[in-house]
Design a protein around this motif. Structure first.
Motif, PDB file in Angstrom:
ATOM      1  N   MET B 206       0.835  -1.201   0.000  1.00  0.00           N
ATOM      2  CA  MET B 206       0.000   0.000   0.000  1.00  0.00           C
ATOM      3  C   MET B 206       0.866   1.246   0.000  1.00  0.00           C
ATOM      4  O   MET B 206       0.634   2.189  -0.753  1.00  0.00           O
ATOM      5  CB  MET B 206      -0.902   0.019   1.241  1.00  0.00           C
ATOM      6  N   ASN B 210       1.194   3.810  -3.362  1.00  0.00           N
ATOM      7  CA  ASN B 210       0.673   5.170  -3.244  1.00  0.00           C
ATOM      8  C   ASN B 210       1.746   6.223  -3.012  1.00  0.00           C
ATOM      9  O   ASN B 210       1.441   7.402  -2.887  1.00  0.00           O
ATOM     10  CB  ASN B 210      -0.342   5.248  -2.094  1.00  0.00           C
ATOM     11  N   ILE B 256      -6.131  -2.347  -6.091  1.00  0.00           N
ATOM     12  CA  ILE B 256      -5.925  -2.449  -4.649  1.00  0.00           C
ATOM     13  C   ILE B 256      -7.240  -2.819  -3.954  1.00  0.00           C
ATOM     14  O   ILE B 256      -7.247  -3.511  -2.934  1.00  0.00           O
ATOM     15  CB  ILE B 256      -5.288  -1.148  -4.102  1.00  0.00           C
ATOM     16  N   PHE B 260      -7.843  -6.016  -1.651  1.00  0.00           N
ATOM     17  CA  PHE B 260      -8.423  -5.843  -0.323  1.00  0.00           C
ATOM     18  C   PHE B 260      -9.565  -6.824  -0.086  1.00  0.00           C
ATOM     19  O   PHE B 260      -9.638  -7.478   0.958  1.00  0.00           O
ATOM     20  CB  PHE B 260      -8.926  -4.410  -0.155  1.00  0.00           C
ATOM     21  N   PHE B 267      -4.986  -7.341   5.472  1.00  0.00           N
ATOM     22  CA  PHE B 267      -4.946  -5.877   5.486  1.00  0.00           C
ATOM     23  C   PHE B 267      -5.131  -5.383   6.911  1.00  0.00           C
ATOM     24  O   PHE B 267      -4.370  -4.572   7.421  1.00  0.00           O
ATOM     25  CB  PHE B 267      -6.083  -5.299   4.633  1.00  0.00           C
TER      26      PHE B 267
ATOM     27  N   LEU C 115      -7.207   3.129   1.252  1.00  0.00           N
ATOM     28  CA  LEU C 115      -6.574   2.441   0.134  1.00  0.00           C
ATOM     29  C   LEU C 115      -6.226   3.381  -1.020  1.00  0.00           C
ATOM     30  O   LEU C 115      -5.429   3.055  -1.877  1.00  0.00           O
ATOM     31  CB  LEU C 115      -7.504   1.347  -0.413  1.00  0.00           C
ATOM     32  N   THR C 116      -6.859   4.537  -1.050  1.00  0.00           N
ATOM     33  CA  THR C 116      -6.607   5.444  -2.170  1.00  0.00           C
ATOM     34  C   THR C 116      -5.346   6.252  -1.909  1.00  0.00           C
ATOM     35  O   THR C 116      -5.012   6.556  -0.781  1.00  0.00           O
ATOM     36  CB  THR C 116      -7.758   6.442  -2.346  1.00  0.00           C
TER      37      THR C 116
END
Lengths: 441, 278, 297
Positions: B206, B210, B256, B260, B267, C115-116
């Motif tokens: 993650m 990102n 993602i 998830f 997670f 998650l973003t």
């Protein structure tokens, strides 16, 4: 388990340490322009913050490769946001590492790149053949001690764009607007009759300020290049704009100035009846404001007093060849070919809708009045008629080493204070002046 | 009593349902926007209007067939994430094993260093690190992104906590069987660390997927950009990029999300790993 | 011989921790030391550094822009703490209640935003908080007859947007933390309290809150860390590091502006060290507080 893990580990290690650091493993073929380029073509890297500039280069590249079969070029274009591109270029040039062969530099940032010994190739030799027909003041912007380092894209003559649909509703004829006083009367009529604003009060850009200063023969800096943002001329100009805002002639706009995506939306919806912008703003109308097709007329900008030069050259991009290129002569020749030749200027007008720096073109009616040209089609009157009318009234607003600091202070803080928070003009400008002086120390 | 409990049950459910709608709202807004032309978005703002006359699949068609670098960035992001996570996990696991399985000189001060790193915001070191990477000639390489984080302090810490729960007899038994120190780690310890790997793998993935600031500082070629950097470069008024930006942003969430949904438990384990250390 | 040594039980631990030692020395200690060195220099990339003594520090004290950045970061941090600790704790307790329907579903939904990437989330929020009438928040406000607000141009409204983004992204994560903490509280405590006739609120006040303290301290620590180091959220929300009147300028934003945008590395390193000092002080206070707690129990 072990074999699998070790294998992965070895592969990744190898990839990290050798594959990636060699810097040659490029997978981004997508952005490589290789129109008509053969196997032998030399690859040049080009950075820009304007996607459309890449498209212009693409069409010029095709011609170049046809005309010069023994000097063919492939161009790898990287488009980055304005701030980021300049930051990265500045660092790359100062450190002597990682710069592209060719890059755009915006006029407001250009002085940063002329500090000390410019890490850019002199371009005088490739400019020489075109010198007669190029607007000299646009070259001056990118010149230091007689050496030309950047080639201009356009003149950027500031003009007024009027939405005649709104004006007619209010019974206003834009042709009768000559001074700011006339503009104010027209604007008050517009607000009264339609509830719409005549124009924008810009908080994040200085197009309007520059016009005001240019009309009074003044500038952001004095003759020695020292900032004078609280000069009487500046105060007068901002007082005029503030007065217009108080009378509901001007209002701030989403995005803070006309050249933002939010503002395009506002204009397109018909919330503002005019924009005072450099000539290249035409392309924004054509590309982003489709609903206004056929409703926009172009005219000279109102003046403070009759007889003042109405316009100045606003914005601009100097394209440079960096010292880090291994193909300096090729890059320079291509650059001149793509920006200064008559063909290049015709293409700049046809694809980008800019006012070309090669004035030969301004009077070639088959090009300037071409019925198939989308810019000619979009506007009510012909852009070049206005351009030729104001030709001798286009002043120069200088770009100096202090400019980036001045711009930053005025367009993030000062104008916001004046137009959004109603701070007193003189007070805000005095504060700006001292803040700028402090930062330049 | 019975009816009161039922009432609170309903009230709670309604309350959390409303809250969920609020949380999902931005996703819904961008999902709708991804079907509208970028110009609409610029003109009227991001909103929830379902206007089928202007909605179409054009943006998706452009995403999959247009002339742009999106999938270069996507592939770069994938590769970088996989590479970074694999290397970080293996390195950190080895370090954590070293800290748990042995007593050696300098162990305590070293472990304090691990804790210290966890407390210093990485951003403070941006500039000296940037200068270092520059001096090493690693600018515009993926090594400059992977190497500084390869022995991740928080991952080491989590693995160590996990390994403390693994009986030392396992190691002793391995030695009796004649396995080497590294053989024990590779053949006996790594297999039992699977759940810890899953949790940390997801957490690191993650972060890597990102990550913006540092990669953005060291990478300068479009062909090397990762997805967040690429999307950021679309945010400029000098290009008509909103079509790609919105659909690209929306599309970047999807992988993602799928992960998830598939590995939800890991997670949550990964995220809360730090909190339950007590 | 070398191989034998490397495979010995004596050498093995050092081999195992070697990667960490290298990374620590090369990518942490050295940069940190050079940060300290740079703070006494005028440094520009590609040029040799000059010693300037305490000039950078003196300049920093006088710098009103730096003060603004510090204030913004501190206010942001405090506000995130005020919102992002009590609310998630309460929500976690509610979700954990035994008469809760759809617990797993809500947990997942609240977690989604985390998650973003900030790039995507920041862009969505920038558009949602646009100043046009048709932008999401303004069109919602219009239902109540409120005129369109220029969210990203005002101090207070700008912070509302910034905090909304933070709350949206981190609420679910903090709920998860507290849920994990709640799992560690033995059920018998509540049963015993019920027998003594304690009300729900009393149980929350006297059992849940005190026993959640380790979790709270953990959340507090990472929130302070994240709050003081916040930058990318602001960068994306204002689509650049220059917000109107610098309402979104943070300490790291200022470090970035000085170091990367102005190539003034020495001064920027000084900014970083001040931030380091502040976070260290906060962290040590934290540790002392949580240590105190351990002794009490």
């Amino acid at each position: 388990m072990k074999k699998w893990l070790m294998g992965l580990l070895m592969v990744s290690m190898a990839a990290v340490l050798f594959g990636c650091s060699s810097g040659t493993s490029s997978t981004g073929e997508v952005s490589v322009l290789d129109d008509g380029a053969g196997e032998e073509a030399v690859k040049l890297k080009y950075w820009t913050f304007v996607e459309l500039h890449g498209q212009h280069f693409q069409s010029m590249l095709k011609n170049w490769n046809e005309d010069h079969p023994d000097r063919q070029i492939k161009l790898e274009v990287t488009v980055m946001p304005y701030d980021d591109m300049h930051n990265k270029l500045s660092i790359a040039l100062q450190t002597g590492q990682g710069a592209p062969d060719i890059s755009d530099i915006e006029v407001g940032k250009f002085p940063d790149f002329l500090n000390g010994t410019p890490q850019l190739e002199p371009l005088n030799d490739v400019v020489e053949p075109y010198k007669e027909s190029i607007v000299q003041s646009r070259l001056d912007l990118y010149t230091k001690d007689g050496t030309i380092y950047g080639l201009p894209t356009h003149v950027g003559a500031a003009v007024a764009f009027y939405n005649t649909e709104i004006l007619e509703e209010a019974g206003v004829d834009y042709k009768s607007i000559v001074t700011w006083e006339d503009y104010k009367k027209a604007g008050m009529a517009v607000y009264e009759k339609t509830g719409k604003y005549m124009g924008t009060a810009d908080t994040s850009a200085g197009w309007q300020l520059s016009m005001m200063l240019a009309q009074q023969g003044s500038d952001f800096t004095d003759a020695e290049g020292k900032p004078v943002v609280n000069s009487p001329e500046m105060i007068k100009g901002l007082d005029i704009l503030k007065d217009l805002q108080k009378n509901n002639v001007l209002a701030t706009i989403a995005g803070g100035q006309p050249d933002t995506e939010e503002a395009y939306g506002e204009f397109n919806t018909g919330n503002y009846a005019s924009a005072m912008m450099p000539f290249w703003f035409m392309s924004r109308y054509v590309n982003y404001m489709p609903d206004l097709q056929g409703k926009i007329a172009i005219a000279p900008i109102p003046v403070i007093e009759q007889g003042m030069p109405p316009s100045y050259g606003g914005g601009g991009t100097g394209t440079v060849v960096t010292k880090q290129t291994k193909e300096a002569q090729l890059a320079k020749d291509f650059l001149a070919y793509a920006k200064l030749t008559l063909d290049a200027n015709i293409n700049i007008w046809n694809t980008l809708g800019f006012d070309p720096v090669n004035t030969e073109l301004w009077t070639q009616e088959d090009i300037t009045h071409n019925k198939d040209n989308k810019f000619v089609q979009y506007f009510q009157n012909n852009p070049f008629e206005v351009l030729n009318e104001i030709k001798d009234g286009i002043s120069l607003i200088k770009s100096t080493p202090a400019s980036p600091t001045i711009n930053n202070e005025l367009y993030t803080t000062t104008l916001n204070e004046i137009f959004e928070n109603d701070r007193d003009v003189t007070e805000a400008l005095n504060a700006a002046q001292s803040q700028i002086e402090q930062q330049l120390k | 009593m019975e009816s009161r409990e039922r009432l609170s049950k309903i009230l709670l459910f309604v309350f959390f349902s409303l809250l969920s709608l609020l949380v999902l709202l931005p996703f819904y807004a961008i999902a709708i926007a991804s079907f509208k032309p970028g110009k609409e978005l610029i003109r009227y703002g991001l909103n929830l209007q379902l206007d089928f006359s202007i909605m179409s699949l054009d943006n998706y068609v452009f995403l999959f067939s247009g002339q742009h670098d999106y999938f270069t960035w996507f592939t770069n992001s994938m590769l970088l994430t996989i590479l970074q996570v694999a290397l970080t996990l293996i390195t950190s696991a080895a370090v954590a094993y070293g800290f748990t399985a042995y007593d050696f000189k300098g162990k305590t001060p070293l472990f304090i260093c691990v804790l210290m790193i966890m407390m210093v915001p990485f951003e403070i070191l941006l500039l000296p690190l940037y200068r270092l990477i520059f001096n090493l000639g690693l600018m515009n390489t993926y090594s400059s992104i992977i190497l500084p984080g390869i022995a991740s302090a928080s991952t080491i810490f989590f693995f160590r906590q996990y390994l403390l729960g693994v009986p030392r007899e396992m190691i002793a038994a391995g030695r009796v069987d004649g396995a080497s120190e590294y053989g024990i780690f590779l053949r006996l310890i790594l297999p039992v660390m699977k759940p810890a790997f899953a949790a940390m793998g997801i957490l690191n993935a993650m972060g890597s997927w990102n990550n913006l600031l540092w990669p953005f500082m060291v990478l300068s070629n479009s062909s090397k950009f990762t997805l967040p950097i690429g999307l950021k470069t679309l945010l400029t008024p000098y290009g008509n990029n909103y079509d790609l930006l919105i659909v690209g942003s929306f599309f970047s969430i999807i992988p993602i999300f799928i992960l998830f949904v598939m590995f939800q438990r890991y997670f949550i384990d990964g995220m809360t790993a730090g909190a339950v250390k007590g | 011989m070398v191989k034998r040594f490397l495979y010995s039980q004596k050498a093995a631990p050092y081999v195992f921790v070697l990667p960490f030692v290298l990374v620590f020395l090369v990518f942490w200690l050295y940069p940190l030391a050079s940060s300290v060195e740079m703070s006494f220099q005028k440094v520009m990339l590609g040029q040799s550094a000059q010693w300037v003594g305490f000039d950078n520090y003196a300049k920093l004290i006088d710098d009103s822009m730096f003060l603004k950045a510090v204030m913004n970061s501190v206010i942001y941090t405090v506000l995130t703490l005020v919102i992002l600790i009590p609310l998630p704790m309460l929500f976690a307790v509610l979700i954990n209640a035994k008469f809760m329907w759809g617990r797993e579903l809500f947990k997942s939904v609240f977690f989604f935003p985390a998650l973003t990437s900030v790039v995507v989330a920041g862009t969505i929020f920038r558009l949602m908080f646009g100043e046009m009438e048709g932008s999401l928040i303004n069109s919602f406000l219009a239902l109540f007859g409120v005129e369109p607000v220029k969210f990203l141009k005002g101090h207070v409204t700008g912070f509302i947007a910034l905090l909304s983004l933070a709350v949206w992204r981190w609420m679910g994560v903090n709920i998860l933390y507290f849920l994990a903490g709640l799992k560690n509280i033995p059920e018998d405590y509540y049963e015993a309290a019920s027998i003594d006739g304690a009300s729900t609120f009393q149980k929350f006040r006297h059992i849940t809150i005190p026993l959640l303290k380790p979790t709270t301290i953990y959340v507090l620590t990472i929130s302070i860390y994240a709050g003081m180091a916040m930058f990318v959220e602001s960068l994306m929300l204002w689509n650049g590091n220059n917000s109107p009147q610098n309402i979104g300028l943070t300490i790291i934003g200022y470090l970035y502006r000085q170091g990367i945008e102005k190539n003034n590395l020495g001064f920027a390193a000084t900014v970083g060290l001040v931030l380091l000092l502040v976070t260290m002080i906060i962290n040590l206070t934290q540790l002392a507080l949580s240590g105190l707690f351990r002794k009490e129990s």
